[in-house]
Scaffold this active site. Sequence first.
Site: not given
Lengths: 452, 201
Positions: A74, A97, A102, A151, A176, A201, A206, A210-211, A215, A321, A373, A381, A385
């Site tokens: 993205h 991307s 995105s 990704d 990712e 991931n 990560k 992230d999650n 969120c 997702h 995010h 994340s 990487q």
Amino acid sequence: MTPVLSVLGVFRVHLGKASMASKPPYKVADIGLKDAGRKGIILAENEMPGLMSLRKKYGPSKPLKGAKIAGCLHMTVQTAVLIETLVELGAEVQWSSCNIFSTQDHAAAAIAASGIPVYAWKGETDEEYIWCIEQTLVFSDGKPLNMILDDGGDLTNLVHTKYSEFLPGIKGVSEETTTGVHNLYKMMKAGTLKIPAFNVNDSVTKSKFDNLYGCRESLVDGIKRATDIMLAGKVAVVAGYGDVGKGCAQALRAFGARVIITEIDPINALQAAMEGYQVTTMEEASSIGQIYVTTTGCKDIIRGEHFVKMPNDAIVCNIGHFDCEVQARWLEENAKAKVNIKPQVDRYLLANGRNIILLAEGRLVNLGCAMGHPSFVMSNSFTNQVLAQIELWTKPGQYHVGVYMLPKKLDEEVAALHLEHLGVKLTRLTSDQSAYLGVDADGPYKPDHYRY
Amino acid sequence: MNSVISEIFYMKRRLLIMDLPSRTRLNDGTVKLVERNIEPCGVQLVDKDAVARRDPADLVELAREIQTADGFVKATACSKLQVIAEQVRFLQSQAQKVLEEARVNSSLHHAACNFRKVPGRLYHLYQRPSGQNYFSMLSPKEWGGENKCPHKFLGTYRLENDMSWTPEDQLQTRSDELAILHKVLSSDQNVSICYGLETPN
């Protein structure tokens, strides 16, 4: 040659037998947005301490010197900070991307203006999407990529199928997201994977961040931007109590909503109950909830029989997702009327006279109605990487074809790099304590199976 | 009233009626002399016929003059009307051009497009096998030639600031026009506009 194109200029790249057509140095929607993009990047840099400390730490030694990284992720302001970090570490980078909608055009413009070949704009066609990825394979000196940062797996797949002649020169790929990792394991099993791969991931820093924390902030952001609803005192139903569900439930409760959880897994259900949430089925919850959030990763969680029981103007959204958790099709087919309140907000009138407000057509509400995010959590994340790229590039031969996780030590390093920004003071083990626990004072502190 | 309307309709189709209504039709060559008054200013004439005696040829001469004048008037009116006719014809073609441009612009704006279009940039129109026309950011050249395009290439257009579209082959002309207008707008002095004329060396 038209005036517009002549400004861009073109350069031609040749490569052994395969001679690619001349390609533009970049392709973005509007290069005039570069200043706006740069302002966004400067703000994001401040919130991405992990990446910025990597620049400080590895900038002088340039461990990625010689690396030609093709990236497909993205093209946002946060990714711009990742790209410039890779460049700072000595890599040559070309970007596309991984999603046709995105790209943040101002971020892409800023990256293009800084001389990095980027091929991305918001609203590509599927054919243009592949064209963009293809432009990132061969660099301006005519040499092909030797590293992949992916990704979703499309770039990895494209190289393995259509451009397999490049595979021998590629040191590895870092992936990712869940979908891409899934693809890597599938390729591994089928024997079609030809390069070492890093599963970024499943680094703790990560997925667990992230999650959960991503969120926790973006769900309510999305609901509020879409509806301006007061959450305090409302009954909110969260389907699923995994990492995403935990974050959502916590955020809703913090606003004063009474949260009800639905679960299929007894462990998660017990966790929810012991956090003080009521846990029940959607059949029962659907008659009292005013806000519904699906986080399960499963399908058909909220169905027609639930919609008809809901109170008037119940808000329904999904943050899992895929968009199959809420049966948006049922609403489309059975509603008496549909009124579009504003982009991503639809109000369906049911036969029983009550209305349902569906956000983002049942797709990810934090992306559809908010900004996704925040930078800080993306820094986690993306630091993974960068470390995966350094690992693959500086240790050739150490990783054979296969799917690897970052060593625990590096996972811990990612977290450590984010502490200072938050004013965290870490306690250090004494040598006596270290001997008592049998844990090195510099880590790793936990065994690999530890669940956090 | 009806006749007026029908004339207007007639005008719409034919644009101009050269054949003017009879009440305004020019006189033919008949000579009309000024009416007599046998008691001018209250004075009784001694012999009204003697006073008005004349050579019969005079009338012929008068008649000829009138005929010549009639000819001139007719010719002048015709040439004036001709200019108007030309202008009307020109306006009509202009009107048609405007309508046609509006139609083309509108259909281009309604072509499928995933991105936000920015004035001043070039966009490329393609047709999918389904028949759907869509705008792309990529030119056939960027695809590596027209035969490498994924779909049938229909043309390249530039979006102007007034949301009109300029086809690729007219880009230079349009740019020159805009440059001249820009010069007029940004200049304090009067600048003479020379459309379609080469600048004198």
